[in-house]
Design a protein around this motif. Sequence first.
Motif, PDB file in Angstrom:
ATOM      1  N   SER A 134       0.831  -1.202   0.000  1.00 33.88           N
ATOM      2  CA  SER A 134       0.000   0.000   0.000  1.00 33.88           C
ATOM      3  C   SER A 134       0.868   1.254   0.000  1.00 33.88           C
ATOM      4  CB  SER A 134      -0.928  -0.002   1.217  1.00 33.88           C
ATOM      5  OG  SER A 134      -1.824  -1.091   1.171  1.00 33.88           O
ATOM      6  N   LEU A 135       1.967   1.227   0.748  1.00 31.29           N
ATOM      7  CA  LEU A 135       2.896   2.357   0.733  1.00 31.29           C
ATOM      8  C   LEU A 135       3.571   2.502  -0.626  1.00 31.29           C
ATOM      9  CD1 LEU A 135       4.657   2.126   4.226  1.00 31.29           C
ATOM     10  CD2 LEU A 135       2.987   3.814   3.463  1.00 31.29           C
ATOM     11  N   ARG A 136       3.952   1.399  -1.238  1.00 26.20           N
ATOM     12  CA  ARG A 136       4.610   1.453  -2.548  1.00 26.20           C
ATOM     13  C   ARG A 136       3.692   2.049  -3.608  1.00 26.20           C
ATOM     14  NH1 ARG A 136       6.600  -4.011  -4.603  1.00 26.20           N
ATOM     15  NH2 ARG A 136       7.017  -2.666  -6.398  1.00 26.20           N
ATOM     16  N   ALA A 146     -10.811  -3.937   7.185  1.00 24.53           N
ATOM     17  CA  ALA A 146      -9.346  -3.983   7.174  1.00 24.53           C
ATOM     18  C   ALA A 146      -8.763  -3.663   5.813  1.00 24.53           C
ATOM     19  CB  ALA A 146      -8.858  -5.359   7.640  1.00 24.53           C
ATOM     20  N   VAL A 147      -9.521  -3.855   4.727  1.00 34.24           N
ATOM     21  CA  VAL A 147      -8.988  -3.555   3.389  1.00 34.24           C
ATOM     22  C   VAL A 147      -8.766  -2.059   3.193  1.00 34.24           C
ATOM     23  CG1 VAL A 147     -10.062  -5.577   2.342  1.00 34.24           C
ATOM     24  CG2 VAL A 147     -11.270  -3.400   2.320  1.00 34.24           C
ATOM     25  N   LEU A 148      -9.312  -1.234   4.076  1.00 35.44           N
ATOM     26  CA  LEU A 148      -9.156   0.217   3.920  1.00 35.44           C
ATOM     27  C   LEU A 148      -7.752   0.683   4.255  1.00 35.44           C
ATOM     28  CD1 LEU A 148     -12.591   1.544   5.210  1.00 35.44           C
ATOM     29  CD2 LEU A 148     -11.896   0.843   2.926  1.00 35.44           C
ATOM     30  N   ILE A 149      -6.864  -0.227   4.590  1.00 34.37           N
ATOM     31  CA  ILE A 149      -5.439   0.100   4.691  1.00 34.37           C
ATOM     32  C   ILE A 149      -4.942   0.691   3.375  1.00 34.37           C
ATOM     33  CG2 ILE A 149      -3.129  -0.926   4.888  1.00 34.37           C
ATOM     34  CD1 ILE A 149      -4.337  -2.922   6.859  1.00 34.37           C
ATOM     35  N   ILE A 150      -5.453   0.201   2.261  1.00 36.29           N
ATOM     36  CA  ILE A 150      -4.996   0.678   0.941  1.00 36.29           C
ATOM     37  C   ILE A 150      -5.292   2.157   0.758  1.00 36.29           C
ATOM     38  CG2 ILE A 150      -5.231   0.369  -1.549  1.00 36.29           C
ATOM     39  CD1 ILE A 150      -5.930  -2.581  -0.978  1.00 36.29           C
ATOM     40  N   TRP A 176      -6.834   6.592  -7.289  1.00 39.01           N
ATOM     41  CA  TRP A 176      -7.650   7.302  -6.305  1.00 39.01           C
ATOM     42  C   TRP A 176      -9.090   6.795  -6.341  1.00 39.01           C
ATOM     43  CZ3 TRP A 176     -12.044  10.274  -6.700  1.00 39.01           C
ATOM     44  CH2 TRP A 176     -12.409  10.998  -5.552  1.00 39.01           C
ATOM     45  N   ALA A 177      -9.657   6.617  -7.542  1.00 35.87           N
ATOM     46  CA  ALA A 177     -11.037   6.128  -7.664  1.00 35.87           C
ATOM     47  C   ALA A 177     -11.169   4.705  -7.136  1.00 35.87           C
ATOM     48  CB  ALA A 177     -11.489   6.204  -9.122  1.00 35.87           C
ATOM     49  N   ALA A 178     -10.130   3.880  -7.304  1.00 33.58           N
ATOM     50  CA  ALA A 178     -10.160   2.521  -6.755  1.00 33.58           C
ATOM     51  C   ALA A 178     -10.194   2.563  -5.233  1.00 33.58           C
ATOM     52  CB  ALA A 178      -8.944   1.740  -7.247  1.00 33.58           C
ATOM     53  N   CYS A 179      -9.411   3.467  -4.641  1.00 35.44           N
ATOM     54  CA  CYS A 179      -9.443   3.632  -3.188  1.00 35.44           C
ATOM     55  C   CYS A 179     -10.823   4.112  -2.734  1.00 35.44           C
ATOM     56  CB  CYS A 179      -8.372   4.632  -2.755  1.00 35.44           C
ATOM     57  SG  CYS A 179      -6.670   4.026  -2.916  1.00 35.44           S
ATOM     58  N   LEU A 180     -11.413   5.047  -3.491  1.00 36.10           N
ATOM     59  CA  LEU A 180     -12.744   5.547  -3.153  1.00 36.10           C
ATOM     60  C   LEU A 180     -13.774   4.415  -3.215  1.00 36.10           C
ATOM     61  CD1 LEU A 180     -14.211   8.339  -2.560  1.00 36.10           C
ATOM     62  CD2 LEU A 180     -14.954   8.203  -4.947  1.00 36.10           C
ATOM     63  N   SER A 181     -13.641   3.525  -4.176  1.00 37.23           N
ATOM     64  CA  SER A 181     -14.573   2.401  -4.318  1.00 37.23           C
ATOM     65  C   SER A 181     -14.487   1.470  -3.115  1.00 37.23           C
ATOM     66  CB  SER A 181     -14.271   1.632  -5.608  1.00 37.23           C
ATOM     67  OG  SER A 181     -14.396   2.469  -6.741  1.00 37.23           O
ATOM     68  N   LEU A 182     -13.278   1.224  -2.622  1.00 43.14           N
ATOM     69  CA  LEU A 182     -13.129   0.385  -1.428  1.00 43.14           C
ATOM     70  C   LEU A 182     -13.746   1.060  -0.208  1.00 43.14           C
ATOM     71  CD1 LEU A 182      -9.464  -0.909  -1.863  1.00 43.14           C
ATOM     72  CD2 LEU A 182     -11.560  -2.249  -2.076  1.00 43.14           C
ATOM     73  N   ALA A 183     -13.563   2.387  -0.095  1.00 44.67           N
ATOM     74  CA  ALA A 183     -14.120   3.107   1.051  1.00 44.67           C
ATOM     75  C   ALA A 183     -15.632   3.180   0.993  1.00 44.67           C
ATOM     76  CB  ALA A 183     -13.527   4.520   1.107  1.00 44.67           C
ATOM     77  N   ALA A 184     -16.199   3.236  -0.219  1.00 42.85           N
ATOM     78  CA  ALA A 184     -17.645   3.376  -0.367  1.00 42.85           C
ATOM     79  C   ALA A 184     -18.390   2.067  -0.163  1.00 42.85           C
ATOM     80  CB  ALA A 184     -17.974   3.937  -1.756  1.00 42.85           C
TER      81      ALA A 184
END
Length: 419
Positions: free
Chosen positions: A132-134, A331-335, A309-317
């Motif tokens: 996730s950091l990379r 826990a997947v929201l680490i990304i 960014w949109a992929a991260c938003l999809s996981l958060a939504a």
Amino acid sequence: MSVTFQPPSKSFTARDYQFIALVSFLVVAVSIALVIANLTLKDGGDFYVHWVSVRIFQNDRLDPYSGEVPARVQQLVYGGPAAAGDEPYILDTPFHILLLYFPIALLPDPLLARAIFTLILELALFALAIISLRLTDWEMPIPFYILFPLIAIFNFYTFQAIYEASPVLLLGLIYAEILVALRAEMDEIAGAFIAVSFYHWEVGAPFLVLIALRMYYEKRTRVFAGFFMASLILLVVSFMAYPNWLVPFFRATINNIKVDFGFNVHSIFTRIWPTFGGTFAWLFIGLLVVALGYEWSAARSGDFRRFYWAACLSLAAAPLLGFRTEMENLAVLIIPLALIFAIVHDRWYKIGNFLTILLMLLVLTLPWALYLFAVPRFGIIAEEGLFLFLPLFTFIGLYWIRWWAIRPPRILSDLASRL
């Protein structure tokens, strides 16, 4: 006379072998220590439901989607039948994905099998934090290389995933690897990763839909080829092992939905506003769907940063879209958290360290405080607040950093404008 230059050959010295031996010893010692620690964990129903179903199929030749699986899992977890409000542990994993559990199901001792599987999850969690950091391309100070993995490992939601031995940590690692593979244009590998992540829809359905839209728009057929190739192999093996698994699987999935265990915005809003909660929930979900639709439309043709960014938003939504889900799935929201911390640190350069550490501590301490002090006192209301905290924090945080996430500094005046 021609002279051929040979590159100097590097041979291992005794010191190199000693270092390799030391690292190997430490890895084995830490792994054994973690397995011993994992043996003391008392829950693990998310693992047992898969382990028991495979054992029943292998040894007793029974339907893994039958009622025998929940009965045995409840005996392992609760010591008897589930009480009102307990999770029933009905298997709803497709059989071709269930095949991946067959090696661990060879272990006859449930506690040892759970401990070893939990070790795999712990290693996956560490890898998820690093990857996730990379993905963020964050050139961070060295302390953050240590601090972020610690936040990822010890926050409340990943602790729940470890305690339940939930495969969501493996799913999170797969999601991160999909993004890495797509960025590196390793399309067939990305497609294969997608194939083995095709379950737990409440966790990754919006994320996978966005990827499908993006790959279709870009005509990256190799992603679809990798997906269908891996899926075909798994499906062929699954139908050879159990030809009639589809109907029992769908029946078990429907039964699991009817149980109504977990959290969703409908029940939460109805509890807060008994009269209008259902209407507010549909309005909230509708606005969320419109926002996702707009961002997906923009991300399907944008550069990778916008897509990421949109992929991260999809996981958060996903937890806020009305799907019934569970606490450990967050826990997947680490990304997306890694992206938020990276942009906050880089954008607000002068106070970046302080602000990033403050946000990290908020994510680490507030959920634990709610769990330890508010949940025992206020019950389900505090528990629902605990569930809503992380997806709302992540969703709002992603929109907060949206401008800088999808439009990195391009000219000197942009860089000079950092506060």
